[in-house]
Design an enzyme around this catalytic site. Structure first.
Site, mmCIF file in Angstrom:
data_model
loop_
_atom_site.group_PDB
_atom_site.id
_atom_site.type_symbol
_atom_site.label_atom_id
_atom_site.label_comp_id
_atom_site.label_asym_id
_atom_site.label_seq_id
_atom_site.Cartn_x
_atom_site.Cartn_y
_atom_site.Cartn_z
ATOM 1 N N ASP A 198 0.836 -1.202 0.000
ATOM 2 C CA ASP A 198 0.000 0.000 0.000
ATOM 3 C C ASP A 198 0.875 1.258 0.000
ATOM 4 O OD1 ASP A 198 -2.200 -1.628 0.185
ATOM 5 O OD2 ASP A 198 -2.365 -1.451 2.368
HETATM 6 N N1 URA Z 1 -1.405 -5.987 3.703
HETATM 7 C C1 URA Z 1 -1.856 -4.718 3.694
HETATM 8 O O1 URA Z 1 -2.862 -4.414 4.313
HETATM 9 N N2 URA Z 1 -1.152 -3.810 3.010
HETATM 10 C C2 URA Z 1 -0.022 -4.088 2.333
HETATM 11 O O2 URA Z 1 0.580 -3.198 1.726
HETATM 12 C C3 URA Z 1 0.441 -5.410 2.351
HETATM 13 C C4 URA Z 1 -0.271 -6.339 3.044
#
Ligand code: URA
Length: 231
Positions: free
Chosen positions: A104
């Site tokens: 993310d």
């Molecule tokens: N899980 C999440 O919530 N975000 C990420 O970036 C990776 C795994």
């Protein structure tokens, strides 16, 4: 392929540096000084020298980078608004480079960048169960019961609950090891136990760990040993 792409694929430097090398007459093709970066060459046919040294052994079709993705950067190849992880990789050879999976925008940590589509596919295939380990800072403390539930699998609103995972607390930080890659999975898993992620960092994918000597935004090529670990 273009001469500058070839030189990039030999690891000679950034596009700008490569342009300079050519301008300074440091590159020759079949005994003639190369004049233009865009000239077309065939690595199997032409003899390309850099400073008088043959580049034949340096040319690699595939490139593998270990990036410490910083927060605020998106795991995309292109974006009209945000800086992408590919904007951070200045290798002179960017054709078909792509991140292996996503983190993310507000998450940080290990991201592999490669143009090896097959390896990428293998690492992301749900059938391969490649482990991903995250350091998770949470809004509230995580109880023993939360750990048990995270490990057994929680309902995150998908058809199926999450698959069994491993979870433990070390130095007051939750470590969560999952081998799926569902959208916002870690955040949704913590929501399922009535908590919230405030900081998320991926520290391992398969047997490959984030290099502690890298700062956020920095990257380096994978070593042959690391590549073997991944494959
Ligand atoms: N899980 C999440 O919530 N975000 C990420 O970036 C990776 C795994």
């Amino acid at each position: 392929m273009r001469l500058d792409k070839f030189l990039g694929a030999c690891g000679l430097g950034t596009r700008k540096q490569i342009k300079e090398f050519i301008k300074n007459g440091m590159v020759s093709i079949d005994g003639e000084i190369a004049k233009k970066p865009e000239i077309s060459i065939d690595p199997a046919v032409n003899s390309i020298l850099f400073s008088g040294e043959s580049l034949t052994d340096d040319y690699k079709e595939f490139r593998y980078y270990l990036l410490y993705k910083p927060q605020g950067v998106v795991s995309a190849t292109r974006d009209n608004h945000d800086t992408t992880v590919l904007d951070l990789i200045d290798t002179g050879f960017d054709k078909n480079l792509a991140p292996v999976g996503r983190l993310d925008k507000d998450a940080e940590g290990l991201l592999i960048i490669t143009n090896d589509g097959k390896l990428s596919h293998r690492l992301l295939s749900p059938k391969k169960h490649v482990e991903k380990e995250y350091e998770v800072h949470t809004k509230k403390p995580v109880s023993e019961n939360d750990i048990k539930r995270l490990e057994e699998g929680v309902d995150i609103g998908d058809e199926e609950p999450t698959l069994p995972a491993r979870a433990f607390v070390k130095d007051e930080i939750l470590h969560l090891i999952i081998h799926e890659g569902r959208f916002h999975q870690v955040k949704r898993m913590l929501e399922a136990v009535d908590n919230e992620v405030v900081f998320l960092k991926r520290i391992r994918m398969g047997n490959l760990c984030l290099d502690p000597s890298l700062e956020p935004g920095e990257y380096r090529e994978l070593t042959d040993e690391e590549l073997d670990l991944l494959k």
